[in-house]
Design an enzyme around this catalytic site. Structure first.
Site, PDB file in Angstrom:
ATOM      1  N   GLY A 254       0.835  -1.206   0.000  1.00  0.00           N
ATOM      2  CA  GLY A 254       0.000   0.000   0.000  1.00  0.00           C
ATOM      3  C   GLY A 254       0.862   1.246   0.000  1.00  0.00           C
ATOM      4  CE  LYS A 255      -0.839   6.510  -3.129  1.00  0.00           C
ATOM      5  NZ  LYS A 255       0.091   6.301  -4.240  1.00  0.00           N
TER       6      LYS A 255
END
Ligand code: GLU
Length: 489
Positions: A254-255
């Site tokens: 994820g980010k």
């Protein structure tokens, strides 16, 4: 239906694609190309409140950049158009009507409040809180009464309460689910809008998709979709669920792990071929597999060989691989690809002059063996495109040493006499001065990196000095000399 493989990528467009989804699409593409089948692109944009035209175009742009070409889909079109789900709502509604007419689905008139109350009660009694199938047992009279009342209804699928759903997953093997665990799920909202399961199954059926290869986050949908396919009279496709791509902390990528969208990777200067190679090996292939071009991948890829355990995204490996792909480029290709990065870094203007163009081309062999990503190039050749202010930290570290004043003075003299001005002679002059002064090459040359490039990070200094010419070289050494004196004052 023919036996040819038909697979699809079905992105819900929310901007540039997540690299994990791209791995899924790549496996579909490889499966189609390996088997001589068809790769269909369908855009699942039914939630119009979330999806923009911009996001739709970003998806197409990403896939084109990656050169994952689709045989049917938006802009290419094909026999099962339209390929945007938002344009297929009537088909989905018609399928729902058919399911209602066949008795495979029914209208449910329960209000949200009623459902909530029953859920609470089930939980209090430690029963499973799912839908209890109440409206599947309504009499014709009760239905008539609800309709007369003007009650809104959703459409639900009648799921048997006994037995098991079993299928052989292409990646993870046999998957068994007790049907008792599956509620009579909704396929049409009370406002008449078709829901995900209906849309996906109707579209996969009509588009004759026979291999559904997707992320294992969608695994729990599969028994429902198998039921729906059967209810609609579709041949049931084979399913394959890919394990997630994890970050180094073993949590889904994820980010917080850094770059995740294809736009991020493009902007950082990764090459599509490198990314495709890297993603293909993220969950497939042997430990010995490294550089494999598309032909190799297509020849060897088998969906059944995908590893059933999650893969870890290793940025270092990607960087290494990208560097290898950069070295495989011709100088002309690398020049073309790196030019936008020089523009972005402010080294050149929108339309480079012939002199600038000459510098861009001269820089290419200097960066080619030294970068892993295209965005690393500018820092190495900045000094070639003009004077660069001396970085305070690098200046203080390198130009403050006692020998620097004399080194610059002697070198200025030596360079004045270099004839002709070429790399060999420039290098020989600098080496001679270093030797006279008894300095190790590293100690002797560092001040010239700072003088020419402003910092210690740069392409080889002899090349840069040769390329910028004698006058410019001497002018920069003079400025560095001043910087050095100021440090010592
Ligand atoms: N559009 C769905 C998604 O983006 C995928 C649908 C599917 O593969 O069944 O999650």
């Amino acid at each position: 239906m023919s036996d040819d493989v038909r697979v699809r990528a079905a992105p819900a467009p929310s901007g540039s694609l997540h690299v994990g989804n791209v791995r899924t699409f790549l496996y579909n593409w490889l499966h189609a190309r390996h088997t001589g089948g068809k790769f269909v692109l369908r855009i699942e944009d039914t939630d119009t409140s979330r999806f923009t035209e911009e996001a739709y175009h970003a998806v197409l742009e990403d896939l084109r950049w990656l050169e994952l070409d689709w045989d049917e889909g938006p802009e290419v079109e094909g026999p099962h158009a339209p390929y945007r789900q938002s344009q297929r709502t009537d088909l989905h509604k018609r399928a729902a009507e058919q399911l209602l007419a066949d008795g495979a689905a029914y209208r449910c008139y329960c209000t949200k409040q009623e459902l909530d109350e029953r859920r609470q009660q089930a939980m209090a009694e430690k029963r499973r809180p799912g839908y209890d199938g109440r409206c599947s047992r309504l009499t014709a009279g009760q239905i008539e009464a609800f309709e007369a009342e003007g009650r809104a209804s959703v459409v639900r699928v009648r799921v048997p309460n006994v037995g098991q759903s079993t299928y052989e997953d292409l990646v993870i093997g046999e998957v068994k689910t007790d049907l008792e665990q599956i509620d009579d799920f909704a396929i049409v909202r009370s406002d008449g809008a078709p829901l995900y399961h209906l849309a996906v199954v109707v579209d996969d059926g009509m588009m004759q998709i026979n291999h559904v290869i997707r992320g294992d986050d969608l695994l729990s949908n599969t028994p429902k979709q198998i039921l729906l396919h059967a209810a609609l009279g579709n041949p049931v496709p084979r399913f394959g669920h890919l394990p997630q791509v994890l970050g180094p902390d073993r949590k889904p990528l994820g980010k917080r792990h850094g770059s995740t969208s294809i736009a991020d990777f493009r902007e950082a200067g990764y090459l599509p071929d490198a990314l495709v190679n890297f993603l293909a090996l993220l969950g497939w292939g042997t430990a010995d597999d490294t550089i494999m071009n598309r032909e190799d991948l297509i020849a060897r890829f088998k969906i059944g060989d995908v590893h059933p355990s999650p893969a870890m995204f290793d940025t270092k490996k990607l960087d290494w691989m990208n560097g290898e792909y950069i070295r495989l480029l011709s100088d002309d290709e690398l020049t073309r690809l790196v030019t936008p990065f020089y523009l972005k870094a402010g080294l050149i203007g929108e339309s480079p002059s012939p002199q600038e163009q000459a510098k861009i081309e001269a820089a290419t062999p200097l960066i080619k063996t030294r970068i892993r990503r295209l965005d690393e190039a500018s820092a190495l050749v900045r000094g070639l495109f003009g004077r660069v202010d001396i970085d305070q930290q690098a200046g203080a570290k390198v130009l403050g040493a006692d020998h620097v004043g004399e080194l610059f003075t002697r070198t200025t003299q030596a360079l004045g006499a270099v004839q002709p001005w070429d790399k060999e002679n420039v290098e020989a002059a600098l080496r001679a001065v270093a030797e006279e002064m008894g300095l190790k090459p590293r100690t002797a040359f560092a001040p010239f990196y700072v003088a020419v490039s402003g910092s210690t990070v740069s392409a080889p200094v002899f090349d840069l000095m040769t390329l910028i010419g004698r006058d410019e070289c001497l002018a920069r050494i003079a400025l560095a000399q001043e910087f050095s004196r100021a440090l010592q004052a």
